[in-house]
Design an enzyme around this catalytic site. Structure first.
Site, PDB file in Angstrom:
ATOM      1  N   LYS A 128       0.865  -1.196   0.000  1.00  0.00           N
ATOM      2  CA  LYS A 128       0.000   0.000   0.000  1.00  0.00           C
ATOM      3  C   LYS A 128       0.891   1.232   0.000  1.00  0.00           C
ATOM      4  O   LYS A 128       2.033   1.170   0.457  1.00  0.00           O
ATOM      5  CB  LYS A 128      -0.860   0.015   1.271  1.00  0.00           C
ATOM      6  CG  LYS A 128      -2.083   0.896   1.154  1.00  0.00           C
ATOM      7  CD  LYS A 128      -3.222   0.132   0.524  1.00  0.00           C
ATOM      8  CE  LYS A 128      -4.399   1.024   0.214  1.00  0.00           C
ATOM      9  NZ  LYS A 128      -5.564   0.210  -0.194  1.00  0.00           N
ATOM     10  N   ASP A 168      -6.883   4.398  -4.610  1.00  0.00           N
ATOM     11  CA  ASP A 168      -7.599   4.243  -3.329  1.00  0.00           C
ATOM     12  C   ASP A 168      -8.237   5.628  -3.114  1.00  0.00           C
ATOM     13  O   ASP A 168      -8.443   6.350  -4.103  1.00  0.00           O
ATOM     14  CB  ASP A 168      -6.618   3.857  -2.206  1.00  0.00           C
ATOM     15  CG  ASP A 168      -7.317   3.342  -0.947  1.00  0.00           C
ATOM     16  OD1 ASP A 168      -7.628   2.149  -0.893  1.00  0.00           O
ATOM     17  OD2 ASP A 168      -7.567   4.137  -0.010  1.00  0.00           O
ATOM     18  N   ASN A 243     -15.989   6.116  -5.654  1.00  0.00           N
ATOM     19  CA  ASN A 243     -16.096   4.972  -6.543  1.00  0.00           C
ATOM     20  C   ASN A 243     -16.816   3.763  -5.929  1.00  0.00           C
ATOM     21  O   ASN A 243     -17.670   3.147  -6.558  1.00  0.00           O
ATOM     22  CB  ASN A 243     -14.648   4.598  -6.859  1.00  0.00           C
ATOM     23  CG  ASN A 243     -14.541   3.813  -8.100  1.00  0.00           C
ATOM     24  OD1 ASN A 243     -15.251   4.088  -9.052  1.00  0.00           O
ATOM     25  ND2 ASN A 243     -13.687   2.816  -8.074  1.00  0.00           N
TER      26      ASN A 243
HETATM   27  N1  GLU Z   1      -7.440   0.324  -3.001  1.00  0.00           N
HETATM   28  C1  GLU Z   1      -8.153  -0.871  -3.302  1.00  0.00           C
HETATM   29  C2  GLU Z   1      -8.155  -1.763  -2.082  1.00  0.00           C
HETATM   30  O1  GLU Z   1      -8.190  -1.284  -0.977  1.00  0.00           O
HETATM   31  C3  GLU Z   1      -7.682  -1.541  -4.580  1.00  0.00           C
HETATM   32  C4  GLU Z   1      -6.238  -1.903  -4.649  1.00  0.00           C
HETATM   33  C5  GLU Z   1      -5.770  -2.393  -6.015  1.00  0.00           C
HETATM   34  O2  GLU Z   1      -6.557  -2.424  -6.950  1.00  0.00           O
HETATM   35  O3  GLU Z   1      -4.582  -2.725  -6.109  1.00  0.00           O
HETATM   36  O4  GLU Z   1      -8.201  -2.965  -2.161  1.00  0.00           O
END
Ligand code: GLU
Length: 448
Positions: A128, A168, A243
């Site tokens: 992340k 995100d 989203n």
């Molecule tokens: N931010 C999204 C999550 O919390 C998607 C992450 C991604 O697609 O790599 O899972």
């Protein structure tokens, strides 16, 4: 050593080492507490130090992001990328741009991502990143200059087979576009699979935009059906209007539910006739405006200040899709009093630990984030597959795969909960099912 003793020992070491990192500590406690019966059954995980290794990120990158605003002033933000665990695949996880972003929040999200990604059944590890940059109120050019500066450093640490970021909170198609453009320029490489959530004209996947929200509803519908319920004719509250919230609202409405409220950081709109989603899309996706503007077109709706008040409205199903910590114990008690039957998490860790316990005690069906919102990252992994094959699947093909993945996540979580003596506890089952795959891979790969 018994499971409980092992887990407590690791939790107290994590508390000492990561003092004050509240969000990260909560995430670790939530997962580790569920794993006690796993260690009772598999003491070999203890002797291989699986947990001690799992709670320590493989690599953390913190960097300066300088950029120039429209007035010619120099601004400096912080950039983060935590590469948490690569046992089952390249690090994968979004980038969050929000003023609240700090080390604890990125670590909590990265830690959650390990298990979420494992649950998808696809070969992706956990990572992340993000920045304390606030895109709200910035011009497109400011956002572009920031994204370019951010990528100037991030590009040294990511790659098709090493680490694949996505969006995100605060990072959507616009930001991914600017970051991908800059990556391509400075690396002289059209590595489309290095970022996901891209625009459709340069390697993005159909359904990616809808995937987290649709996936949340597919997962929740499966959980409802399993308990002889469904979305049909249910009253639904959805927090957020990004989203995840928008596409959860779309799919829930398609399945016959009435979504009566959506929120943003200022407050929420309540429309007893059911939210007009085209209007919300116009306000949020096109104009990047505030949710209050809904009332200009629908004067019969009401706007209530303070986004957390949304949980005071009566509902059958609550889908928290805004951010972490939005349902506290008090909100959980009000939801229960008002007859909520299901709480299913679209955001990451939106329900506090004591609130989850309260909901479970009251017999409310609970869909934990790492299972319920895994559709976004699952579709990202499908985007990576399409990029590697240099072809694109249709909307229907991706949607069908997404649905299959979400139903399987529910089934696997349910099965693990039963196997480890806690039938119906989907939170525990998701943690166990996500963990065991990663732990087995770590066992096979030696102490690294
Ligand atoms: N931010 C999204 C999550 O919390 C998607 C992450 C991604 O697609 O790599 O899972």
């Amino acid at each position: 050593m018994l499971g409980r003793e092992y887990v407590n020992k690791v939790i107290s070491e994590v508390e000492k080492r990561n003092n004050g990192e509240r969000e990260f500590l909560d995430a670790v406690k939530e997962v580790l507490s569920s794993l006690v019966p796993v260690f009772d059954k598999h003491p070999e995980y203890i002797s291989e130090g699986i947990l001690e290794r799992l709670v320590e990120p493989e690599r953390q990158i913190f960097f300066r992001v300088p950029w120039i605003d429209d007035n010619g002033n120099v601004q400096v933000n912080r950039g983060f990328r935590v590469q948490f665990n690569s046992a089952i695949g390249p690090y994968k996880g979004g980038l969050r741009f929000h003023p609240s972003v700090n080390q604890s929040i990125i670590k909590f999200l990265g830690f959650e991502q390990i298990f979420k990604n494992s649950l998808t059944g696809l070969p992706i590890g956990g990572g992340k990143g993000g920045s304390d940059f606030d895109p709200k109120g910035k011009s497109d050019r400011e956002v572009m200059r920031f994204c370019q500066s951010f990528m100037a450093e991030l590009c040294k640490h990511i790659g098709l087979d090493t680490d694949v970021p996505a969006g995100d909170i605060g990072v959507g198609a616009r930001e991914i576009g600017y970051m991908y453009g800059y990556y391509k320029k400075i690396r002289n490489a059209n590595d489309q699979g290095v970022l996901t959530g891209k625009g459709l004209s340069y390697g993005g996947s159909l359904t990616r935009k809808e995937a987290t929200g649709y996936g949340l509803v597919y997962f929740t519908e499966e959980m409802l059906n399993d308990n002889s319920l469904s979305f049909k004719d249910k009253t639904v509250l959805i927090s957020g209007s990004g989203n995840v919230a928008i596409y959860a609202c779309e799919k829930a409405t398609e399945l016959g539910a009435k979504v009566v409220a959506l929120s943003d950081s200022n407050g929420y709109v309540y429309d007893e006739n059911g939210i007009n989603l085209d209007l919300i899309k116009e306000i949020k996706e096109v104009k990047r405006g505030r949710i209050k503007e809904y009332l200009e077109k629908v004067p019969t709706a009401k706007f209530v200040e303070g986004c957390r008040n949304i949980w005071k409205e009566k509902c059958d199903i609550a889908l928290p899709c805004a951010t972490q910590g939005e349902i506290d114990l008090e909100a959980a008690k009000i939801l229960i009093k008002n007859g909520v039957k299901v709480v299913s998490e679209g955001a990451n860790m939106p329900t506090n630990l004591d609130a989850i316990e309260e909901l479970q005690r009251a017999g409310v069906l609970f869909g934990p984030a790492k299972a319920a919102n895994a559709g976004g990252v699952a579709c990202s992994a499908l985007e990576m597959s399409q990029n590697s094959m240099r072809l694109s699947w249709t909307f229907e093909e991706v949607d069908e795969k997404l649905k299959y993945i979400m139903i399987n996540i529910y089934k696997n979580s349910k099965k693990a909960a039963e196997e480890y003596g806690n039938p119906g506890n989907i939170l525990m089952g998701a943690n166990i099912a996500g963990f065991t795959k990663v732990a087995d891979a770590m066992m096979s790969q030696g102490i690294i």
